[in-house]
Design a protein around this motif. Structure first.
Motif, PDB file in Angstrom:
ATOM      1  N   ASP A  72      35.413 -33.995  43.234  1.00  0.00           N
ATOM      2  CA  ASP A  72      34.023 -33.396  43.192  1.00  0.00           C
ATOM      3  C   ASP A  72      33.090 -33.947  44.130  1.00  0.00           C
ATOM      4  O   ASP A  72      33.487 -34.446  45.122  1.00  0.00           O
ATOM      5  CB  ASP A  72      33.403 -34.223  41.723  1.00  0.00           C
ATOM      6  N   GLN A 108      34.138 -26.467  44.006  1.00  0.00           N
ATOM      7  CA  GLN A 108      32.979 -27.486  44.006  1.00  0.00           C
ATOM      8  C   GLN A 108      32.555 -27.546  45.455  1.00  0.00           C
ATOM      9  O   GLN A 108      31.394 -27.513  45.860  1.00  0.00           O
ATOM     10  CB  GLN A 108      33.579 -28.733  43.716  1.00  0.00           C
ATOM     11  N   SER A 268      33.430 -35.673  31.556  1.00  0.00           N
ATOM     12  CA  SER A 268      32.866 -34.692  32.751  1.00  0.00           C
ATOM     13  C   SER A 268      32.265 -33.523  32.020  1.00  0.00           C
ATOM     14  O   SER A 268      31.145 -33.009  32.442  1.00  0.00           O
ATOM     15  CB  SER A 268      33.872 -34.146  33.694  1.00  0.00           C
ATOM     16  N   THR A 269      32.745 -33.048  30.764  1.00  0.00           N
ATOM     17  CA  THR A 269      32.239 -32.034  30.046  1.00  0.00           C
ATOM     18  C   THR A 269      30.938 -32.423  29.688  1.00  0.00           C
ATOM     19  O   THR A 269      29.915 -31.611  29.675  1.00  0.00           O
ATOM     20  CB  THR A 269      33.001 -31.625  28.896  1.00  0.00           C
ATOM     21  N   ASN A 272      28.239 -32.327  32.400  1.00  0.00           N
ATOM     22  CA  ASN A 272      27.800 -30.975  32.935  1.00  0.00           C
ATOM     23  C   ASN A 272      26.735 -30.417  31.591  1.00  0.00           C
ATOM     24  O   ASN A 272      25.796 -29.827  31.983  1.00  0.00           O
ATOM     25  CB  ASN A 272      29.148 -29.927  32.702  1.00  0.00           C
ATOM     26  N   THR A 277      24.605 -28.122  34.443  1.00  0.00           N
ATOM     27  CA  THR A 277      25.425 -27.795  35.545  1.00  0.00           C
ATOM     28  C   THR A 277      26.830 -27.588  35.270  1.00  0.00           C
ATOM     29  O   THR A 277      27.218 -28.022  34.231  1.00  0.00           O
ATOM     30  CB  THR A 277      25.070 -28.664  36.811  1.00  0.00           C
ATOM     31  N   SER A 278      27.594 -27.306  36.209  1.00  0.00           N
ATOM     32  CA  SER A 278      28.937 -27.402  36.649  1.00  0.00           C
ATOM     33  C   SER A 278      29.417 -28.486  37.575  1.00  0.00           C
ATOM     34  O   SER A 278      29.987 -28.438  38.539  1.00  0.00           O
ATOM     35  CB  SER A 278      29.711 -26.119  36.911  1.00  0.00           C
ATOM     36  N   ARG A 279      28.728 -29.482  37.494  1.00  0.00           N
ATOM     37  CA  ARG A 279      28.537 -30.708  38.733  1.00  0.00           C
ATOM     38  C   ARG A 279      29.904 -31.217  38.579  1.00  0.00           C
ATOM     39  O   ARG A 279      30.433 -31.650  39.924  1.00  0.00           O
ATOM     40  CB  ARG A 279      27.590 -31.763  38.269  1.00  0.00           C
TER      41      ARG A 279
END
Length: 525
Positions: A72, A108, A268-269, A272, A277-279
């Motif tokens: 990431d 990313q 992680s979902t 986000n 975001t799709s961080r």
């Protein structure tokens, strides 16, 4: 060797340092900050994370010999020549790799390239140039952003001469450096400072990394425990008033929230979904997240820093060095947070590993909110033919396994569907306020007068008499009992007293700690 290519050393890192998000406020990676952003990019295993850690003076990015550790985007900040910059470390870029994880790493990295004001391409001086290097250069030079080539692992004049071979890549600015030993980095940073103009700061914009001083509550605790305790109930002397706020809650710059749990439960979902975001990279592969990924959002006027940590598993289940380090870093980021979101997979139920991880948060004094994720998979979207799960039954079973987290609220949601996110944010703000709440000494002693301690299920030999009681610290709430005997509180008495305090004052979502101080005796936990 040209005279202009002087070598300048960078201070070596000493010891382990982990950013404490409650004290070291790093500019948010939201693109709204006025500080210029420098992106570190390159192929896997060239030393990008080592350079990142060197510049930010942290151990934020996991470093090792295994390729592809960083996945990431990892943000930090550094100072140079009187200016401040934001820095982003990216995963190793392999543009043409069709596999899921390399593709997500590439996506990313592309976000970082779009955000950045300057790009630093890191290559390994000890390896030969290959076609992926040229592909990556073509990707970087498409825009108008300045690109700097850092030829890493250059130690000594002989290796510095070898670094000249990398001019074949066509990048004009070439700098031989050693990220591990801090050599040659000064020239690189000078060039970045010259190439990136200092932006005009908006009125009222924060231009510096804020360091929050040692909390007043910690000083107050030390004063009350080791300097004779408080005055009579309700009375406070001048130094005591200066040490801490005895009325109202302790205000903090931002709240740090660590998202913790087993691998592949949806952390992680959830990050986000909470940040919109799709961080963080999301995949069905357990252990995708390695470095802790953080993102700051503003909610109802408050700054919330969400930190997605790696899945915590037993030592015997981790084999690669990166996995072992990610578990260690996850626990350290947990200990630096204010609130922990303990994520549980509804499809698997509450496991022994969930109980162990929850125990880490409880014992470290973090406030806890239990998130039952993938709830839709066992209710509305259930496909195995079984009846939908019952929320009350599930929570009763959860409470039975996580008895020590009886104070933690439980939220059922689906991070994938994005349902229940506002409730999570509201609960975080409420729990954080309870965590920093302070009760005056007068209130505590009026509370003591109303308690019938004869109802406490404690053996006579373990009973104590409490003369006074004061809250010595917040985050977590810590109470000092001034007693007739210097003995450790019996667990039944401690549980009884904690329940009474919660009934009277709340403290939802946070553990409560007790310390005992006997008259004419030292303090004892």
């Amino acid at each position: 060797m040209k005279e202009a290519r002087r070598w300048r050393s960078w201070p070596r890192l000493r010891g382990e340092f982990l950013p404490n998000y409650r004290r070291s406020v790093i500019p948010a990676p939201s693109g709204t900050d006025v500080l210029p952003l420098v992106a570190i990019v390159g192929r896997p295993n060239v030393g990008k994370s080592t350079l990142f850690n060197r510049l930010t003076k942290t151990r934020r990015s996991i470093v090792g010999d295994e390729p592809g550790i960083t996945r990431d985007r990892i943000y930090g900040a550094y100072d140079w020549a009187g200016r401040q910059f934001r820095l982003v470390d990216t995963g190793g870029i392999v543009p043409d790799d069709p596999a899921l994880i390399p593709t997500e790493i590439y996506n990313q990295a592309k976000v970082a390239l779009e955000e950045a004001d300057a790009l630093v391409l890191v290559v390994d001086a000890r390896t030969e140039l290959a076609s992926p290097d040229y592909d990556l250069v073509r990707l970087l030079v498409r825009g108008t952003k300045p690109v700097f080539l850092a030829v890493n692992k250059v130690e000594g004049d002989a290796m510095a001469a070898e670094a000249e071979n990398f001019r074949q890549l066509g990048i004009r600015e070439v700098y031989p450096v050693s990220a591990e030993h801090g050599l040659g980095i000064g020239d690189l940073l000078d060039a970045i400072s010259e190439a990136v103009p200092e932006p005009e700061r908006a009125a009222g914009a924060a231009s510096e990394i804020e360091t929050i001083p040692e909390s007043e509550e910690e000083l107050a605790e030390e004063s009350e425990i080791f300097e004779g305790g408080p005055l009579e109930p309700g009375a406070e002397d001048e130094p005591h008033r200066k040490l801490h706020r005895t009325h109202g809650e302790f205000e903090q710059h931002e709240t740090s929230i660590a998202i913790i749990g087993r691998p592949n439960v949806g952390k992680s979902t959830l990050l986000n979904a909470l940040t919109g975001t799709s961080r963080a990279i999301v995949s069905p592969i357990a252990g995708t997240t390695r470095d802790a990924v953080d993102e700051v959002v503003e909610f109802e006027g408050q700054q919330l820093r969400f930190v997605d940590t790696a899945g915590i598993r037993r030592k015997g289940k981790t084999h690669l060095m990166a996995e072992k380090m990610s578990v260690v870093m996850a626990r350290r980021h947990l200990e630096a947070a204010d609130v922990a979101l303990l994520v549980i997979d509804a499809t698997e139920g509450v496991t022994a590993s969930d109980a162990t991880i929850g125990g880490y948060a409880h014992e470290s004094g973090r406030s806890v909110i239990i998130i039952v994720n993938k709830w839709d998979a066992v209710t509305t979207a259930r496909t195995d033919g079984k009846p939908p799960a019952d929320r009350e039954i599930f929570e009763r079973q959860l409470r039975n396994v996580l008895k020590y987290l009886s104070y933690a609220p439980v939220i059922f949601l689906s991070a994938l569907e994005g349902t229940g996110m506002q409730r999570v944010q509201h609960e975080i703000i409420a729990v954080a306020a309870e965590r920093r709440k302070r009760v005056t000494t007068g209130q505590m002693n009026r509370f003591l007068d109303k308690i019938d301690f004869q109802r406490a299920p404690v053996p006579m030999a373990k009973r104590i008499r409490i003369f006074y009681m004061t809250q010595a610290a917040v985050a977590p709430p810590t109470f000092v009992l001034f007693t007739d005997r210097d003995i450790k509180l019996h667990f039944a008495f401690e549980r009884f007293l904690e329940n009474q305090i919660r009934d009277a004052f709340g403290f939802k979502g946070t553990p409560i700690w007790f310390k005992v101080k006997a008259r004419n005796a030292g303090a004892r936990d």
